[in-house]
Motif scaffolding. Structure first.
Motif, PDB file in Angstrom:
ATOM      1  N   GLU A  77       1.056  -1.198   0.028  1.00 32.25           N
ATOM      2  CA  GLU A  77       0.042  -0.079   0.028  1.00 32.25           C
ATOM      3  C   GLU A  77       1.030   1.103   0.095  1.00 32.25           C
ATOM      4  OE1 GLU A  77      -3.093   0.253   2.855  1.00 32.25           O
ATOM      5  OE2 GLU A  77      -4.108  -1.526   2.031  1.00 32.25           O
ATOM      6  N   MET A  78       0.366   2.359  -0.844  1.00 30.75           N
ATOM      7  CA  MET A  78       1.228   3.787  -0.645  1.00 30.75           C
ATOM      8  C   MET A  78       0.013   4.612  -0.382  1.00 30.75           C
ATOM      9  SD  MET A  78       3.350   3.229  -4.232  1.00 30.75           S
ATOM     10  CE  MET A  78       4.512   2.157  -4.221  1.00 30.75           C
ATOM     11  N   LYS A  79       0.451   5.545   0.175  1.00 31.94           N
ATOM     12  CA  LYS A  79      -0.465   6.756   0.439  1.00 31.94           C
ATOM     13  C   LYS A  79      -0.353   7.880  -0.897  1.00 31.94           C
ATOM     14  CE  LYS A  79      -0.151   7.213   5.284  1.00 31.94           C
ATOM     15  NZ  LYS A  79       0.131   8.234   6.494  1.00 31.94           N
ATOM     16  N   LEU A  80      -1.819   7.876  -1.451  1.00 26.56           N
ATOM     17  CA  LEU A  80      -1.829   8.832  -2.694  1.00 26.56           C
ATOM     18  C   LEU A  80      -3.130   9.644  -2.772  1.00 26.56           C
ATOM     19  CD1 LEU A  80      -2.336   6.604  -5.881  1.00 26.56           C
ATOM     20  CD2 LEU A  80      -2.857   5.715  -3.725  1.00 26.56           C
ATOM     21  N   GLY A  81      -3.087  10.668  -3.216  1.00 28.78           N
ATOM     22  CA  GLY A  81      -4.243  11.760  -3.191  1.00 28.78           C
ATOM     23  C   GLY A  81      -5.165  11.296  -4.526  1.00 28.78           C
ATOM     24  N   ALA A  82      -6.367  11.747  -4.522  1.00 31.50           N
ATOM     25  CA  ALA A  82      -7.408  11.368  -5.476  1.00 31.50           C
ATOM     26  C   ALA A  82      -6.792  11.805  -6.796  1.00 31.50           C
ATOM     27  CB  ALA A  82      -8.469  12.159  -5.204  1.00 31.50           C
ATOM     28  N   ASP A  83      -6.054  12.993  -6.992  1.00 35.18           N
ATOM     29  CA  ASP A  83      -5.504  13.668  -8.258  1.00 35.18           C
ATOM     30  C   ASP A  83      -4.442  12.586  -8.801  1.00 35.18           C
ATOM     31  OD1 ASP A  83      -7.139  15.692  -8.230  1.00 35.18           O
ATOM     32  OD2 ASP A  83      -5.700  17.005  -7.782  1.00 35.18           O
ATOM     33  N   GLU A  84      -3.570  12.308  -7.903  1.00 33.00           N
ATOM     34  CA  GLU A  84      -2.686  11.214  -8.292  1.00 33.00           C
ATOM     35  C   GLU A  84      -3.192   9.833  -8.776  1.00 33.00           C
ATOM     36  OE1 GLU A  84       1.686   9.477  -6.468  1.00 33.00           O
ATOM     37  OE2 GLU A  84       0.440  10.566  -5.253  1.00 33.00           O
ATOM     38  N   ALA A  85      -4.218   9.231  -8.041  1.00 30.63           N
ATOM     39  CA  ALA A  85      -4.860   8.053  -8.366  1.00 30.63           C
ATOM     40  C   ALA A  85      -5.596   8.311  -9.864  1.00 30.63           C
ATOM     41  CB  ALA A  85      -6.038   7.730  -7.487  1.00 30.63           C
ATOM     42  N   TYR A  86      -6.120   9.448  -9.993  1.00 28.62           N
ATOM     43  CA  TYR A  86      -6.753   9.690 -11.393  1.00 28.62           C
ATOM     44  C   TYR A  86      -5.758   9.596 -12.425  1.00 28.62           C
ATOM     45  CZ  TYR A  86      -9.110  12.209 -15.101  1.00 28.62           C
ATOM     46  OH  TYR A  86      -9.354  12.901 -16.194  1.00 28.62           O
ATOM     47  N   ALA A  87      -4.655  10.302 -12.211  1.00 32.67           N
ATOM     48  CA  ALA A  87      -3.421  10.318 -13.014  1.00 32.67           C
ATOM     49  C   ALA A  87      -2.763   9.118 -13.597  1.00 32.67           C
ATOM     50  CB  ALA A  87      -2.318  11.471 -12.816  1.00 32.67           C
ATOM     51  N   LEU A  88      -2.579   8.467 -12.467  1.00 35.75           N
ATOM     52  CA  LEU A  88      -1.887   6.907 -12.707  1.00 35.75           C
ATOM     53  C   LEU A  88      -2.994   6.085 -13.474  1.00 35.75           C
ATOM     54  CD1 LEU A  88      -2.447   4.675 -10.365  1.00 35.75           C
ATOM     55  CD2 LEU A  88      -0.997   5.978  -8.950  1.00 35.75           C
ATOM     56  N   THR A  89      -4.159   6.115 -12.952  1.00 40.57           N
ATOM     57  CA  THR A  89      -5.228   5.310 -13.698  1.00 40.57           C
ATOM     58  C   THR A  89      -5.317   5.533 -15.213  1.00 40.57           C
ATOM     59  OG1 THR A  89      -6.384   4.932 -11.823  1.00 40.57           O
ATOM     60  CG2 THR A  89      -7.517   4.514 -13.783  1.00 40.57           C
ATOM     61  N   ARG A 122     -12.386  -0.028  -0.196  1.00 43.63           N
ATOM     62  CA  ARG A 122     -12.728   0.121   0.993  1.00 43.63           C
ATOM     63  C   ARG A 122     -12.873   1.852   1.216  1.00 43.63           C
ATOM     64  NH1 ARG A 122      -7.542  -1.920   2.387  1.00 43.63           N
ATOM     65  NH2 ARG A 122      -6.224  -0.386   2.836  1.00 43.63           N
ATOM     66  N   ASP A 123     -12.125   2.587   0.304  1.00 44.17           N
ATOM     67  CA  ASP A 123     -12.028   3.929   0.253  1.00 44.17           C
ATOM     68  C   ASP A 123     -12.895   4.639  -0.955  1.00 44.17           C
ATOM     69  OD1 ASP A 123     -10.989   6.726  -0.096  1.00 44.17           O
ATOM     70  OD2 ASP A 123      -9.073   5.924   0.731  1.00 44.17           O
ATOM     71  N   ALA A 124     -13.722   5.264  -0.631  1.00 47.91           N
ATOM     72  CA  ALA A 124     -14.777   5.833  -1.711  1.00 47.91           C
ATOM     73  C   ALA A 124     -14.105   7.026  -2.464  1.00 47.91           C
ATOM     74  CB  ALA A 124     -16.094   6.161  -0.796  1.00 47.91           C
ATOM     75  N   GLY A 125     -13.338   7.777  -1.674  1.00 46.37           N
ATOM     76  CA  GLY A 125     -12.464   8.533  -2.559  1.00 46.37           C
ATOM     77  C   GLY A 125     -11.631   8.309  -3.500  1.00 46.37           C
ATOM     78  N   LEU A 126     -10.672   7.337  -3.356  1.00 43.77           N
ATOM     79  CA  LEU A 126      -9.863   6.597  -4.042  1.00 43.77           C
ATOM     80  C   LEU A 126     -10.798   5.765  -5.376  1.00 43.77           C
ATOM     81  CD1 LEU A 126      -6.835   5.706  -4.896  1.00 43.77           C
ATOM     82  CD2 LEU A 126      -7.249   3.740  -3.255  1.00 43.77           C
ATOM     83  N   ALA A 127     -11.865   5.390  -4.898  1.00 39.98           N
ATOM     84  CA  ALA A 127     -12.574   4.547  -5.853  1.00 39.98           C
ATOM     85  C   ALA A 127     -13.297   5.781  -6.906  1.00 39.98           C
ATOM     86  CB  ALA A 127     -13.743   3.852  -5.147  1.00 39.98           C
ATOM     87  N   ASP A 128     -13.683   6.754  -6.436  1.00 42.47           N
ATOM     88  CA  ASP A 128     -14.161   7.750  -7.453  1.00 42.47           C
ATOM     89  C   ASP A 128     -13.125   8.261  -8.322  1.00 42.47           C
ATOM     90  OD1 ASP A 128     -16.869   7.747  -6.676  1.00 42.47           O
ATOM     91  OD2 ASP A 128     -16.405   9.194  -4.838  1.00 42.47           O
ATOM     92  N   ALA A 129     -12.040   8.543  -7.934  1.00 38.23           N
ATOM     93  CA  ALA A 129     -10.865   8.805  -8.825  1.00 38.23           C
ATOM     94  C   ALA A 129     -10.596   7.810  -9.822  1.00 38.23           C
ATOM     95  CB  ALA A 129      -9.580   9.046  -7.910  1.00 38.23           C
ATOM     96  N   ILE A 130     -10.485   6.445  -9.603  1.00 35.89           N
ATOM     97  CA  ILE A 130     -10.370   5.625 -10.416  1.00 35.89           C
ATOM     98  C   ILE A 130     -11.438   5.457 -11.297  1.00 35.89           C
ATOM     99  CG2 ILE A 130     -10.128   2.892 -10.768  1.00 35.89           C
ATOM    100  CD1 ILE A 130      -8.417   2.869  -8.022  1.00 35.89           C
TER     101      ILE A 130
END
Length: 258
Positions: A77-89, A122-130
């Motif tokens: 696991e790594m800590k990442l924000g929604a913008d970073e998750a969006y970009a890497l996806t 389990r993380d709705a914010g991360l899921a929304d970014a993806i």
């Protein structure tokens, strides 16, 4: 009981001189392929060759997006924000889509890998970014996530079709999460036991948890891990068992059996 089921497999996980899995053998028995995009495994040539293999097999192609973790195979696991998750996806979807386009085909779905998958469950914010990255690339893509978790819910909020995923060869906890791989019994190694679990999921919508309870579970797709030592044998046995039980093995949206 579901009327059809998708069998998906995580493949294309070789890297450089290192070979993992029997991708061609697995592709003969599944309906969808989740191809590594270079962040947890895979490299440009492996991506190209795997896309071509899947296209020739008539298997639906999906981007298996991950945290940037080659050394840890995307399972840390790594800590990442929604913008970073969006970009890497978005970056990984675009990379694999380029190879699909060159092979005369297109992507059908997106599925996160490893730690990113479990975090998004389990993380709705991360899921929304993806989900947002998937939708922004192509709103026709199917988003695959752990059955009943935050990720398919995020996909539905984004207006995507979703596929609730179950696992034939992983143990479950009573909350519907997968038993962490650090636990000795997290993976069901015995092929007969894994096939039996998959049939219970597909036929009755239920799975036995690690503590002996019975969990109700929706499954649109069942995963076959391509990095199992016997992945091709397992895929063949599972596909045959499902068809014998009267369930067509078909990718989401497909009109004929794989």
């Amino acid at each position: 009981m579901t009327q059809r089921i998708d069998l998906n497999s995580d493949i294309g996980e070789s890297f450089g001189a290192w070979t993992m899995g029997d991708d061609a053998g697995v592709l003969a028995h599944v309906s969808s392929a989740n191809i590594a995009c270079g962040f947890h495994a895979g490299d440009p040539d492996t991506m190209r060759r795997t896309v071509e293999l899947a296209a020739r097999a008539g298997v639906a192609i999906g981007a298996h997006v991950s945290l940037p973790d080659l050394q840890g195979f995307g399972r840390r696991e790594m800590k990442l924000g929604a913008d970073e998750a969006y970009a890497l996806t978005l970056y990984q979807i675009g990379a694999l889509a380029g190879f699909a386009h060159a092979a005369g085909t297109r992507l059908r779905h997106v599925k996160p890998h490893g730690a990113l998958y479990n975090m998004a469950a389990r993380d709705a914010g991360l899921a929304d970014a993806i989900a947002r990255a998937t939708h922004d690339f192509d709103a026709a893509l199917v988003l695959v996530g752990l059955a009943g978790s935050e990720l398919p819910r995020a996909g539905e909020r984004a207006g995507l079709r979703v596929a609730h995923e179950a696992f034939a060869d992983r143990r479950y906890e009573k909350d519907g999460s997968l038993t962490p791989r650090r636990e000795a019994d997290a993976v069901i190694e015995d092929v007969d036991a894994a096939v039996a679990q998959a049939l219970a999921i597909a036929m009755r919508g239920e799975v036995a948890t690690r503590d002996g309870a019975v969990l109700q579970l929706r499954a649109d797709t069942i995963c076959v891990h391509g990095d199992r030592p016997n992945a091709a044998v397992f895929a063949a046995r599972l596909c045959a068992a499902l068809r014998t039980a009267g369930l067509p093995v078909m990718a989401p949206g497909a009109r004929r059996s794989a």
